[in-house]
Motif scaffolding. Structure first.
Motif, PDB file in Angstrom:
ATOM      1  N   ARG A 133       0.803  -1.235   0.000  1.00  0.00           N
ATOM      2  CA  ARG A 133       0.000   0.000   0.000  1.00  0.00           C
ATOM      3  C   ARG A 133       0.826   1.271   0.000  1.00  0.00           C
ATOM      4  N   THR A 134       2.100   1.218  -0.362  1.00  0.00           N
ATOM      5  CA  THR A 134       2.861   2.463  -0.492  1.00  0.00           C
ATOM      6  C   THR A 134       2.402   3.161  -1.772  1.00  0.00           C
ATOM      7  N   PRO A 135       2.036   4.437  -1.682  1.00  0.00           N
ATOM      8  CA  PRO A 135       1.623   5.141  -2.903  1.00  0.00           C
ATOM      9  C   PRO A 135       2.761   5.152  -3.923  1.00  0.00           C
ATOM     10  N   ARG A 136       2.390   4.993  -5.190  1.00  0.00           N
ATOM     11  CA  ARG A 136       3.399   4.939  -6.251  1.00  0.00           C
ATOM     12  C   ARG A 136       4.353   6.130  -6.204  1.00  0.00           C
ATOM     13  N   GLY A 137       3.764   7.297  -5.949  1.00  0.00           N
ATOM     14  CA  GLY A 137       4.558   8.518  -6.021  1.00  0.00           C
ATOM     15  C   GLY A 137       5.725   8.554  -5.044  1.00  0.00           C
ATOM     16  N   GLY A 138       5.556   7.953  -3.865  1.00  0.00           N
ATOM     17  CA  GLY A 138       6.583   8.052  -2.842  1.00  0.00           C
ATOM     18  C   GLY A 138       7.684   7.011  -2.949  1.00  0.00           C
ATOM     19  N   ARG A 139       7.504   6.072  -3.863  1.00  0.00           N
ATOM     20  CA  ARG A 139       8.414   4.922  -3.852  1.00  0.00           C
ATOM     21  C   ARG A 139       9.837   5.271  -4.253  1.00  0.00           C
ATOM     22  N   ARG A 140       9.958   6.105  -5.269  1.00  0.00           N
ATOM     23  CA  ARG A 140      11.308   6.374  -5.765  1.00  0.00           C
ATOM     24  C   ARG A 140      12.112   7.128  -4.700  1.00  0.00           C
ATOM     25  N   ASP A 145      16.404   7.169  -0.717  1.00  0.00           N
ATOM     26  CA  ASP A 145      16.849   7.316   0.677  1.00  0.00           C
ATOM     27  C   ASP A 145      17.626   6.096   1.139  1.00  0.00           C
ATOM     28  N   VAL A 146      16.999   4.933   0.928  1.00  0.00           N
ATOM     29  CA  VAL A 146      17.578   3.729   1.504  1.00  0.00           C
ATOM     30  C   VAL A 146      18.823   3.313   0.726  1.00  0.00           C
ATOM     31  N   LEU A 147      18.856   3.591  -0.586  1.00  0.00           N
ATOM     32  CA  LEU A 147      20.069   3.291  -1.348  1.00  0.00           C
ATOM     33  C   LEU A 147      21.216   4.192  -0.893  1.00  0.00           C
ATOM     34  N   GLN A 148      20.880   5.434  -0.557  1.00  0.00           N
ATOM     35  CA  GLN A 148      21.916   6.318  -0.009  1.00  0.00           C
ATOM     36  C   GLN A 148      22.447   5.753   1.300  1.00  0.00           C
ATOM     37  N   ARG A 149      21.541   5.197   2.087  1.00  0.00           N
ATOM     38  CA  ARG A 149      21.936   4.663   3.379  1.00  0.00           C
ATOM     39  C   ARG A 149      22.910   3.488   3.240  1.00  0.00           C
ATOM     40  N   VAL A 150      22.779   2.698   2.167  1.00  0.00           N
ATOM     41  CA  VAL A 150      23.713   1.581   1.982  1.00  0.00           C
ATOM     42  C   VAL A 150      24.886   1.992   1.105  1.00  0.00           C
ATOM     43  N   GLY A 151      25.000   3.296   0.820  1.00  0.00           N
ATOM     44  CA  GLY A 151      26.163   3.791   0.092  1.00  0.00           C
ATOM     45  C   GLY A 151      26.064   3.651  -1.406  1.00  0.00           C
ATOM     46  N   LEU A 152      24.834   3.589  -1.952  1.00  0.00           N
ATOM     47  CA  LEU A 152      24.684   3.457  -3.402  1.00  0.00           C
ATOM     48  C   LEU A 152      23.869   4.604  -3.981  1.00  0.00           C
ATOM     49  N   ALA A 176      15.535  -4.897   1.286  1.00  0.00           N
ATOM     50  CA  ALA A 176      15.025  -5.510   2.515  1.00  0.00           C
ATOM     51  C   ALA A 176      14.721  -4.454   3.570  1.00  0.00           C
ATOM     52  N   LEU A 177      15.391  -3.296   3.471  1.00  0.00           N
ATOM     53  CA  LEU A 177      15.228  -2.271   4.500  1.00  0.00           C
ATOM     54  C   LEU A 177      14.134  -1.259   4.192  1.00  0.00           C
ATOM     55  N   VAL A 178      13.714  -1.174   2.919  1.00  0.00           N
ATOM     56  CA  VAL A 178      12.894  -0.033   2.517  1.00  0.00           C
ATOM     57  C   VAL A 178      11.550  -0.007   3.234  1.00  0.00           C
ATOM     58  N   ASN A 179      11.053  -1.163   3.659  1.00  0.00           N
ATOM     59  CA  ASN A 179       9.781  -1.183   4.387  1.00  0.00           C
ATOM     60  C   ASN A 179       9.978  -1.047   5.892  1.00  0.00           C
ATOM     61  N   GLU A 180      11.223  -0.755   6.307  1.00  0.00           N
ATOM     62  CA  GLU A 180      11.543  -0.596   7.719  1.00  0.00           C
ATOM     63  C   GLU A 180      11.058  -1.779   8.541  1.00  0.00           C
TER      64      GLU A 180
END
Ligand SMILES: Nc1ncnc2c1ncn2[C@@H]1O[C@H](COP(=O)(O)OP(=O)(O)OP(=O)(O)O)[C@@H](O)[C@H]1O
Ligand SMILES: [Mg+2]
Lengths: 251, 434
Positions: A133-140, A145-152, A176-180
């Motif tokens: 149920r994550t809105p499409r708009g917020g996914r990217r 965010d999370v790719l930055q967190r893993v250094g990518l 694996a982390l994006v859904n917290e």
């Protein structure tokens, strides 16, 4: 009911400290495969993992580690015993609720990454938000965010086929982390990586652990196990705390 | 590097410890996401998707083309039919042979002498006349009295034809004139030649009053006709007034090929009516002696044309569609087997079996729909090109064109049922075992 609290968070108000509810609470879990002849892959396992713990699971090949992880990840049901995830008794849940729980509270990291080859890093990460149920708009934005967190952060639009093994595994970790999730389950996360990249991934795990994430990592690698906060060993389907004496079961 | 703590970002997590089941909302997959996933699945393998489309394209295209061409051709037939055939009535003499007479190989002559006038008076009749082949098995026709020159006349027919019949066939006169009631009433030995007959006999000019000899009897050629709207066989014939023929040679011979008939030209749409009235007008005493053939109903003629080959082609189109369905089913099944790991991954990310099934079912349905759309476009293009090439009017029924793409969708949907069930049944733990 007592709210779950990360151990390092300040407690609310002047009340008496309450022990945090465990993320994993397994009681007498047995898994028998009905194949002829029946195989008992796990026997009366007891395990409690508190929020923010970093647990390594070691054991020789065929000892039942993956079976154990499938039970923890709600990909399989125990033959007997109870398993509570975040205080929810998963044994009584319908399959659809277990599926939802898996998608929302558990992050998986596999030895073989399981990235879709035709999708960019960001798209692979966003895939984890497709069913919750994550809105499409917020996914990217979340994926970025999370790719930055893993250094990518600089490789958002790279295809997995153009990435190194270490980068691929970090994309998988980001997914694996994006859904917290409450719990990150990793089956041989460094199994396909050389020692240098494996080390970077382990460092990432430690950083994530430092922010309060609960991790459970299956590994053959002693060095990997040594960096976890706690180690449990499975041998012949029996789970014991601590590192057992080496028995040649290492890969 | 990792700015915030995981717990701090999840205020709702506080509920989790005491969570009830409702704290875990069901997984869901929105329609937009479903379509996007299916499309990206197809775009990943453009070559394979295109090949898979072929069967459906052929099947749907063949359906549209066959139905379109049939209706176009039928429209064309209906058009020419109404122009000409709808204005023609044939009356045949079906009376019993006059057994009492000595000459038994002679057929009946049940048309009255004033037959042309009797039918000509009917409302809607333009012209009418009696005709029959001259009563010889092999008439000898030549341009001179010398029988040695008869070779040129081989294969030519001789028709006894009343002036009314000559009008009714609507002949185009290329030289001279047609004979008329004047010649008929006086039994004059005059003849009109069909263009082909004239050419065979070497008669091109009439100013020298050429003659033609039938079994030795001479006739003055007074006209040549180059085209007819009815009885095209008269172009290969020598036409003589029917009263002259009857006077010279007697009644028609017995047998279907020789009996007397009447041809009637009517106003458009009047053929049916005239056909019903002709026998009574000719023989009020015994109309059963004559049989008037109404022209075939244009609708039934159209159906006959439609029925012949259309059934076969539609069967072929159906076979193409089945092949298309098998192709889509096969491709989708292969995709399911290839993408077992992806299925396991999606299940680990919270996809329910129905989400997996929906994804593959959508892929196969999109494939089928695409095939249907392309097939429809090609089918319509075929019909239009053929119609333009033949100078016809393209006739495409909306009920054949509009549902055609959906036929493709249905094919894709049916083809995807089994593969998507297989996908839904994949055990995630098995699938993730790399
Ligand atoms: N679906 C199944 N049906 C029957 N037996 C099974 C099944 N899955 C696993 N087993 C058996 O259960 C035992 C434990 O298997 P498991 O995959 O958990 O081992 P593992 O510790 O992960 O080994 P490895 O380190 O090689 O990955 C093995 O003996 C295996 O053969
Ligand atoms: Mg394993």
């Amino acid at each position: 009911m007592t709210p779950a609290q990360a151990p390092h968070e300040p407690l609310q108000g002047p009340e008496v400290p309450v022990p945090p509810a465990p993320v994993i609470r397994m009681r007498g879990v047995t898994r028998t495969f009905p194949s002829p002849p029946p195989v008992t892959a796990l026997r009366s396992c007891e395990l409690t993992v508190l929020p923010g713990e970093y647990v390594a699971v070691v054991g020789p090949s065929g000892s039942g580690k993956s079976t154990f992880l499938n039970l923890l990840g709600l990909l399989d049901r125990p033959s007997s015993g109870t398993y509570e995830l975040d205080g929810i008794d998963t044994g009584t849940l319908a399959e659809s609720r277990r599926t939802a729980l898996r998608g929302q509270r558990i992050g998986f990291v596999f030895q073989s990454f399981h990235l879709l080859p035709h999708r960019t890093a960001a798209e692979n990460v966003a895939l984890a938000q497709l069913y919750n149920r994550t809105p499409r708009g917020g996914r990217r934005a979340a994926a970025r965010d999370v790719l930055q967190r893993v250094g990518l952060g600089h490789r958002l639009d790279a295809l997995p086929t153009r990435m190194s093994g270490g980068e691929r595994q970090r994309v998988a970790i980001a997914r694996a982390l994006v859904n917290e999730p409450s719990l990150l389950l990793c089956d041989e996360p460094t199994g396909n990586l050389d020692s240098v990249t494996a080390d970077r991934v382990m460092t990432l795990f430690e950083e994530l652990h430092a922010t309060g994430l609960t991790l459970l990592v299956i590994t053959h690698d002693r060095d990997v196990a040594a960096r976890a906060g706690r180690t449990v060993t499975i041998r012949d389907g029996v789970l014991r705390p601590g590192v057992a004496a080496p028995s040649g079961g290492r890969a | 590097m990792i700015p915030r703590t995981w717990r701090a970002r999840r205020p709702w997590r506080a509920r989790a410890a005491g969570a009830t089941r409702s704290a875990v909302p069901h997984s869901r997959l929105s329609l937009v996401d479903l379509l996007a996933e299916a499309l990206s699945g197809l775009i990943q393998r453009p070559g394979r998707s295109t090949l898979t489309l072929l069967g459906t394209v052929l099947g749907v295209g063949a359906f549209v083309a066959v139905l379109g061409l049939t209706s176009t051709a039928a429209g064309q037939i209906g058009h020419s039919f109404s122009l000409l055939q709808d204005t023609t009535v044939n009356v045949a003499d079906v009376g019993p042979p006059p057994a009492a007479e000595a000459d038994t190989n002679r057929g009946p002559m049940d048309f009255p002498a004033d037959a042309d006038a009797r039918v000509g008076r009917l409302n809607g009749a333009l012209a009418a006349g009696v005709y029959w082949p001259a009563p010889f098995q092999q008439p000898r026709v030549s341009a001179s009295a010398d029988p040695s020159g008869a070779a040129a006349g081989q294969g030519l027919s001789v028709y006894a034809m009343s002036p009314g019949a000559l009008q009714a066939v609507q002949a185009t006169v290329s030289a001279g004139v047609l004979y008329n009631d004047f010649h008929q009433q006086r039994d004059l030995r005059v003849a009109v030649l069909g263009a082909a007959a004239a050419q065979r006999l070497g008669i091109t000019r009439l100013d020298a009053q050429p003659a033609v000899f039938v079994n030795g009897t001479g006739f003055t050629v007074i006209g040549i006709i180059s085209d007819t709207q009815r009885l095209p066989q008269s172009l290969l014939g020598v036409l003589v007034p029917s009263s002259t023929a009857q006077h010279l040679w007697g009644n028609p011979l017995q047998g279907d090929a020789f009996k007397a008939r009447m041809v009637i030209a009517t106003r458009t749409g009047a053929a049916d009516l005239i056909a019903h009235q002709a026998a009574m007008a000719l023989r009020p005493d015994d109309p059963s002696l004559l049989s008037a053939a109404a022209p075939p109903d244009p609708a039934s003629l159209r159906d006959a044309v439609a029925g012949d080959l259309t059934g076969l082609f539609l069967l072929l189109a159906a076979i193409c569609l089945v092949i298309g369905a098998v192709g889509i089913a096969n491709t989708t099944l292969v995709a399911v087997l290839e993408r077992t790991g992806e299925i396991g991954l999606r299940r680990s990310l919270g996809a329910r079996p129905r989400h997996i099934a929906a994804q593959f079912l959508t892929e196969s349905t999109v494939l089928g729909t695409l095939g249907g759309l392309i097939g429809t476009a090609l089918g319509v293009a075929t019909v239009v090109l053929v119609a333009v090439g033949r100078d016809w009017t393209a006739v495409l029924q909306p009920w054949t064109v509009v549902p055609a793409p959906f036929a493709g969708s249905v094919v894709g949907l049916l083809a995807g049922l089994y593969p998507s069930l297989r996908a839904a049944w994949v055990e995630p733990a098995e699938a993730l075992r790399r």
